[in-house]
Design a protein around this motif. Structure first.
Motif, PDB file in Angstrom:
ATOM      1  N   ARG A   1       0.205  -5.756   0.644  1.00 25.06           N
ATOM      2  CA  ARG A   1      -1.423  -5.758   0.242  1.00 25.06           C
ATOM      3  C   ARG A   1      -1.411  -7.485  -0.631  1.00 25.06           C
ATOM      4  NH1 ARG A   1      -5.271  -5.109   1.289  1.00 25.06           N
ATOM      5  NH2 ARG A   1      -6.495  -3.864  -0.372  1.00 25.06           N
TER       6      ARG A   1
ATOM      7  N   SER B   1       0.978  -1.162   0.133  1.00 27.21           N
ATOM      8  CA  SER B   1       0.038  -0.066   0.095  1.00 27.21           C
ATOM      9  C   SER B   1       0.781   1.184  -0.036  1.00 27.21           C
ATOM     10  CB  SER B   1      -1.066   0.163   1.275  1.00 27.21           C
ATOM     11  OG  SER B   1      -1.418   1.316   1.720  1.00 27.21           O
TER      12      SER B   1
ATOM     13  N   ARG C   1       2.017  -1.310   4.070  1.00 28.54           N
ATOM     14  CA  ARG C   1       2.001  -2.625   4.519  1.00 28.54           C
ATOM     15  C   ARG C   1       1.695  -3.286   3.278  1.00 28.54           C
ATOM     16  NH1 ARG C   1      -1.781  -3.247   9.768  1.00 28.54           N
ATOM     17  NH2 ARG C   1      -0.394  -1.750  10.988  1.00 28.54           N
TER      18      ARG C   1
ATOM     19  N   THR D   1       0.044   2.961   3.503  1.00 26.76           N
ATOM     20  CA  THR D   1       0.567   2.541   4.766  1.00 26.76           C
ATOM     21  C   THR D   1       1.890   1.644   4.681  1.00 26.76           C
ATOM     22  OG1 THR D   1      -0.587   0.507   4.475  1.00 26.76           O
ATOM     23  CG2 THR D   1      -1.938   2.364   5.638  1.00 26.76           C
TER      24      THR D   1
ATOM     25  N   THR E   1      -6.473  -5.718   5.357  1.00 22.67           N
ATOM     26  CA  THR E   1      -5.784  -4.530   6.138  1.00 22.67           C
ATOM     27  C   THR E   1      -6.171  -4.358   7.558  1.00 22.67           C
ATOM     28  OG1 THR E   1      -6.359  -3.446   3.984  1.00 22.67           O
ATOM     29  CG2 THR E   1      -5.492  -2.024   5.924  1.00 22.67           C
TER      30      THR E   1
END
Ligand code: GUN
Ligand code: ZN
Length: 648
Positions: free
Chosen positions: A536, A529, A534, A532, A550
């Motif tokens: 995905r 992402s 993070r 963020t 998420t």
């Protein structure tokens, strides 16, 4: 007939279908006295009520009217009506003059929706022999009731006094017979003596062996301060005579206890009665008017609490509510602590992911099922034999690791070779850094370990780590805060969690050992992402393997990912086996109903990602389980798996 819509621990929020009526559970059933109806309970939110068939039976006028017009007309309620059998009168007065068969047939004749056989409410701490003899009669009468009922649904009450083995035996016997609801009986004396701890033992012993597919009714527990705790033990139905009995004594119910009208200088809530009257005005009123107003307040707060409990189940915050409620009285706190001892049972039913974050509410939080489960699931990760580095960070942990990791200390001189970085935090203890974005570690609000009172906490963690690691190294702040006295300075390797290490650890933790290896071998392409940072999506050789949710960091396997899990995890791991009839529906991606499931992995919990297979273990579809394995196998009604994708 009973369908679970949301779960939290042993608690269920569901829909109980009774004929044409649909009742939201947990539900409160106001007790209606057939000749003393004083409040319109429907206007307070009652969807179901309970009345006493024995009182109607004994009174000629009431009996004639009930036989002529039916019990609904008699008490003026056009929703489901439950009737009790006179067992309570049996317990209070020692004798009643009606047989089991007579009272069952009478309940059927007056059109009760759910009737009750004539169980024997053996009081708490009765001699064991007496409790067992009574229980045999209760079971015989339950069986007899089955042979006399026609259309009516049937209650069958769990008895056995305060003996866990008798309660379990009773629950198991009843579960094999065709009843619709299981009340848990003879708890009123426990409530009257504030013996909530024994209440917990009685309820937990019963619930462990009752079929999860049938609603459970905690008989006689009408005080709203008990609802959250009782629901957290798996109770679905409550009756309240309390609203009127307390009103008769000028006492006002509240989820935090009881108020005496004579002590009040202010009204305690925001219901119509509390807004319109002062305590002084109520006190100077004539008796009937005052009683009706207090009864109205009592119903208002009781239904408000039931709604709050249902909301808490839906969002997964019931334990925070239980914690709050049980601080109203030290005996309730005792009971709550007792309930926390049943972690193994609760863990089977608790969903693996919830909408709301884990909130630390006190030392009891350390014994919550999420913590227990974490310690069990840590064993799913491969054991490292090298060095555990223990440190303290803020959430999200891996984002707050400083570039310069700071000073570390060990009890003996060490070389750091194979190592694993662990975060130490309240309440989970140790968290491998790879898991820091997985539920509930990043969805957790707790005090910092450095402010925490208990040195035992950190010592128990170190002891646990010593079983799996050659050496434990701790950061300077831990060493000093907990007076560990580790003397040797160590320079750990520069800290980093690789994407692959993170994915493999999360997969093993979520699906069990070996899942990470199955899913994430080869050349990984990882999409993160932008917002963020993070992970995905994960591709291997241009093929999508999984995405990461998420909200909780769960791995959601693609069809390819599910196929990899299926071929490398031995049967029955992560499997839900459906029958031949439903195979085509599963392949098309239709949701799976519980009645079509013939077998499943016993480790499946609500909200787990599962593999849907046929009897030959061919992969048909992937999905998310809405129930745990016990429930999937017990239910014959409602959805079990929300299918994500069929293989066609
Ligand atoms: N009401 C309160 N306790 C009980 C019980 O144990 N049995 C029945 N039938 N009714 C009750
Ligand atoms: Zn009020």
């Amino acid at each position: 007939m009973f369908e679970i819509k949301a779960k939290d621990g042993l608690a269920r929020a569901g829909i109980f279908t009774i004929g044409d009526y649909r009742v939201k559970t947990p539900a409160l059933m106001p007790v209606i006295h057939p000749s003393k109806m004083v409040v319109d309970v429907k206007s307070f939110g009652a969807e179901i009520v309970i009345t006493n068939a024995y009182i109607i039976y004994k009174n000629e006028k009431l009996r004639d009217m009930a036989l002529k017009k039916g019990v609904h007309k008699l008490i003026g309620f056009d929703g489901p009506v439950v009737t009790d059998s006179g067992s309570f009168q049996l317990a209070e007065y020692g004798d009643i003059d009606v047989t089991n068969k007579e009272i069952i047939e009478f309940q059927e004749e007056i059109g009760a929706d759910i009737g009750t056989s004539l169980d024997i409410p053996t009081p708490p701490y009765a001699p064991y022999k007496k409790a067992k003899e009574d229980l045999k009669i209760t079971l015989e009468r339950a069986k007899e009731a089955l042979s006399h009922r026609e259309n009516m649904m049937l209650n069958s009450v769990v008895q056995g006094s305060t003996y866990a083995d008798l309660r379990k035996w009773c629950a198991r016997e009843l579960s094999r017979m065709d009843f619709d609801v299981h009340p848990i009986g003879a708890v009123v004396p426990l409530l009257e003596s504030y013996d909530y701890k024994s209440l917990v033992e009685v309820v937990m012993a019963s619930v462990e062996y009752l079929p999860p597919s049938r609603p459970r009714h905690l008989m006689g527990a009408g005080h709203p301060m008990l609802f959250a705790l009782a629901v957290s033990m798996g109770c679905d139905l409550f009756d309240s005579a309390a609203y009127i009995l307390y009103a008769n004594d000028d006492r006002l119910l509240d989820p935090s206890g009881t108020y005496k009208l004579e002590d009040l200088s202010e009204m305690p809530c925001s219901c119509n009665v509390c807004v319109e009257y002062t305590p002084q005005e109520l006190r100077s009123m004539e008796e009937n008017g005052r009683r009706n107003l207090i009864a109205a307040h009592n119903l208002y707060v009781s239904f408000a609490e039931i709604r709050r409990v249902r909301q808490a189940i839906n969002e997964g915050s019931l334990m925070e509510l239980v914690d709050q409620r049980c601080r109203a009285h030290p005996r309730l706190l005792d009971a709550y602590r007792k309930m926390l001892n049943y972690q193994e049972l609760i863990e089977k039913y608790d969903p693996v992911s919830k909408r709301s974050a884990f909130f630390y509410t006190g030392p009891e939080s350390l014994r919550r099922v999420e913590v227990y489960r974490h310690h069990k699931r840590l064993n799913r990760l491969p054991k490292k034999k090298g060095v555990a580095l223990l440190s303290v960070y803020n959430k999200p942990y891996s984002r707050h690791v400083p570039v310069d990791i700071g000073e570390f200390f060990s009890p003996v001189p060490v070389e750091v070779d194979e190592w694993q970085f662990m975060v130490v935090d309240i309440p989970f203890g140790i968290i491998p850094l790879e898991l820091d974005e997985f539920y509930p570690f990043s969805q957790n609000e707790s005090p910092s370990i450095l402010d925490f009172e208990s040195e035992n906490f950190i010592r128990s963690i170190i002891k646990k780590l010593e079983e799996n690691y050659k050496t434990i190294i701790v950061s300077k702040d831990i060493n000093e805060r907990f007076n560990l006295g580790f003397k040797f300075r160590v320079d750990p390797p520069s800290f980093r969690v690789s994407d692959k290490d993170r994915l493999v650890a999360v997969a093993d933790y979520q699906f069990g050992e070996g899942a990470g290896e199955a899913l994430f071998k080869g050349d990984l392409q990882i999409i993160k992402s932008k917002k963020t940072g993070r992970i995905r999506y994960i591709y291997v050789d241009d093929e999508l393997i999984a995405s990461i949710r998420t909200s909780d960091g769960f791995i959601i396997p693609s069809w390819k990912g599910a196929s990899l899990l299926h071929s490398s995890l031995d049967y029955p791991r992560c499997r839900v086996v459906v029958d031949e009839e439903s195979e085509p529906f599963a392949r098309e991606g239709k949701n799976i109903f519980a009645k079509f499931v013939i077998e499943c992995d016993k480790n499946i919990r609500a909200n787990d990602e599962v593999l849907i297979v046929n009897e030959d273990d061919e992969l048909l579809a992937t999905g998310k389980s809405l129930l745990c394995s016990e429930e999937i196998l017990d239910f014959n009604y409602g959805q079990a798996i929300k299918t994500r994708r069929g293989g066609r």
